[in-house]
Scaffold this motif. Structure first.
Motif, PDB file in Angstrom:
ATOM      1  N   ASP A  57       0.829  -1.208   0.000  1.00 34.51           N
ATOM      2  CA  ASP A  57       0.000   0.000   0.000  1.00 34.51           C
ATOM      3  C   ASP A  57       0.861   1.253   0.000  1.00 34.51           C
ATOM      4  OD1 ASP A  57      -2.289  -1.487  -0.043  1.00 34.51           O
ATOM      5  OD2 ASP A  57      -2.670  -1.331   2.111  1.00 34.51           O
ATOM      6  N   LEU A  58       1.968   1.213   0.728  1.00 35.65           N
ATOM      7  CA  LEU A  58       2.861   2.374   0.778  1.00 35.65           C
ATOM      8  C   LEU A  58       3.450   2.661  -0.604  1.00 35.65           C
ATOM      9  CD1 LEU A  58       4.297   4.557   2.391  1.00 35.65           C
ATOM     10  CD2 LEU A  58       6.108   2.893   2.861  1.00 35.65           C
ATOM     11  N   ASP A  59       3.854   1.621  -1.314  1.00 36.76           N
ATOM     12  CA  ASP A  59       4.405   1.806  -2.663  1.00 36.76           C
ATOM     13  C   ASP A  59       3.375   2.428  -3.601  1.00 36.76           C
ATOM     14  OD1 ASP A  59       6.818   0.701  -1.890  1.00 36.76           O
ATOM     15  OD2 ASP A  59       6.317  -1.308  -2.633  1.00 36.76           O
ATOM     16  N   THR A 119       3.691   6.095  -5.381  1.00 40.60           N
ATOM     17  CA  THR A 119       3.564   6.236  -6.827  1.00 40.60           C
ATOM     18  C   THR A 119       2.499   7.261  -7.192  1.00 40.60           C
ATOM     19  OG1 THR A 119       4.237   3.923  -7.089  1.00 40.60           O
ATOM     20  CG2 THR A 119       3.127   4.971  -8.960  1.00 40.60           C
ATOM     21  N   ILE A 120       1.350   7.215  -6.517  1.00 39.24           N
ATOM     22  CA  ILE A 120       0.278   8.173  -6.794  1.00 39.24           C
ATOM     23  C   ILE A 120       0.729   9.595  -6.514  1.00 39.24           C
ATOM     24  CG2 ILE A 120      -1.992   8.958  -6.012  1.00 39.24           C
ATOM     25  CD1 ILE A 120      -2.728   5.975  -5.656  1.00 39.24           C
ATOM     26  N   VAL A 121       1.385   9.819  -5.392  1.00 40.69           N
ATOM     27  CA  VAL A 121       1.849  11.157  -5.033  1.00 40.69           C
ATOM     28  C   VAL A 121       2.925  11.635  -6.011  1.00 40.69           C
ATOM     29  CG1 VAL A 121       3.101  12.475  -3.268  1.00 40.69           C
ATOM     30  CG2 VAL A 121       1.214  10.976  -2.609  1.00 40.69           C
ATOM     31  N   PHE A 158       2.532  14.851  -8.449  1.00 37.52           N
ATOM     32  CA  PHE A 158       3.517  15.937  -8.426  1.00 37.52           C
ATOM     33  C   PHE A 158       4.097  16.171  -9.822  1.00 37.52           C
ATOM     34  CE2 PHE A 158       7.901  17.439  -8.033  1.00 37.52           C
ATOM     35  CZ  PHE A 158       7.669  18.647  -7.406  1.00 37.52           C
ATOM     36  N   ALA A 159       4.430  15.089 -10.524  1.00 34.22           N
ATOM     37  CA  ALA A 159       4.987  15.228 -11.879  1.00 34.22           C
ATOM     38  C   ALA A 159       3.986  15.883 -12.813  1.00 34.22           C
ATOM     39  CB  ALA A 159       5.417  13.864 -12.410  1.00 34.22           C
ATOM     40  N   THR A 160       2.730  15.501 -12.703  1.00 35.76           N
ATOM     41  CA  THR A 160       1.695  16.095 -13.544  1.00 35.76           C
ATOM     42  C   THR A 160       1.523  17.572 -13.236  1.00 35.76           C
ATOM     43  OG1 THR A 160       0.542  13.984 -13.693  1.00 35.76           O
ATOM     44  CG2 THR A 160      -0.739  15.956 -14.195  1.00 35.76           C
ATOM     45  N   ALA A 161       1.447  17.906 -11.959  1.00 35.55           N
ATOM     46  CA  ALA A 161       1.289  19.310 -11.567  1.00 35.55           C
ATOM     47  C   ALA A 161       2.495  20.140 -11.996  1.00 35.55           C
ATOM     48  CB  ALA A 161       1.077  19.414 -10.062  1.00 35.55           C
ATOM     49  N   ALA A 162       3.683  19.591 -11.853  1.00 36.91           N
ATOM     50  CA  ALA A 162       4.898  20.343 -12.208  1.00 36.91           C
ATOM     51  C   ALA A 162       4.960  20.608 -13.715  1.00 36.91           C
ATOM     52  CB  ALA A 162       6.137  19.582 -11.752  1.00 36.91           C
TER      53      ALA A 162
END
Length: 109
Positions: free
Chosen positions: A3-5, A9-11, A15-19
């Motif tokens: 679940d942590l992985d 990945t989602i975060v 972040f990559a999309t927003a950047a």
């Protein structure tokens, strides 16, 4: 994956999309894009749409080229293109294309 992985990945993807989407907004006034590049960028949405739609219309589930009359997606796509050229209304074209495809699938299968 744990679940942590998955959450990492989602975060990271968020972040990559927003950047990438906000980069021109944040530093856009500091950079001037050449006129030729601006003209070429006008065609980017159409190219992206063609790259998404063309494989779906032309390839079967295995990835082989299907240009015959048994390819209902291709026939419906051609019919929808003709409808758009006559009416110039995108919403009507989408509805017409989906109805045409559905009728082909129900009546000819």
């Amino acid at each position: 994956m744990s679940d942590l992985d998955i959450w990492i990945t989602i975060v990271a993807l968020a972040f990559a999309t927003a950047a990438t989407r906000s980069s021109f907004w944040l530093i856009g006034h500091h950079i001037t894009i050449p006129k030729r590049v601006q003209e070429m960028l006008r065609f980017a949405p159409a190219c992206a749409l063609a790259a998404i739609i063309a494989p779906d219309l032309l390839l079967d589930n295995v990835g082989h080229l299907q240009l015959g009359l048994g390819n209902f997606k291709l026939i419906a796509g051609v019919a929808a293109t003709g409808y758009y050229l006559l009416r110039r209304n995108m919403l009507e074209t989408i509805i017409f294309g989906m109805l045409f495809f559905t009728v082909l699938r129900i009546c000819l299968q």
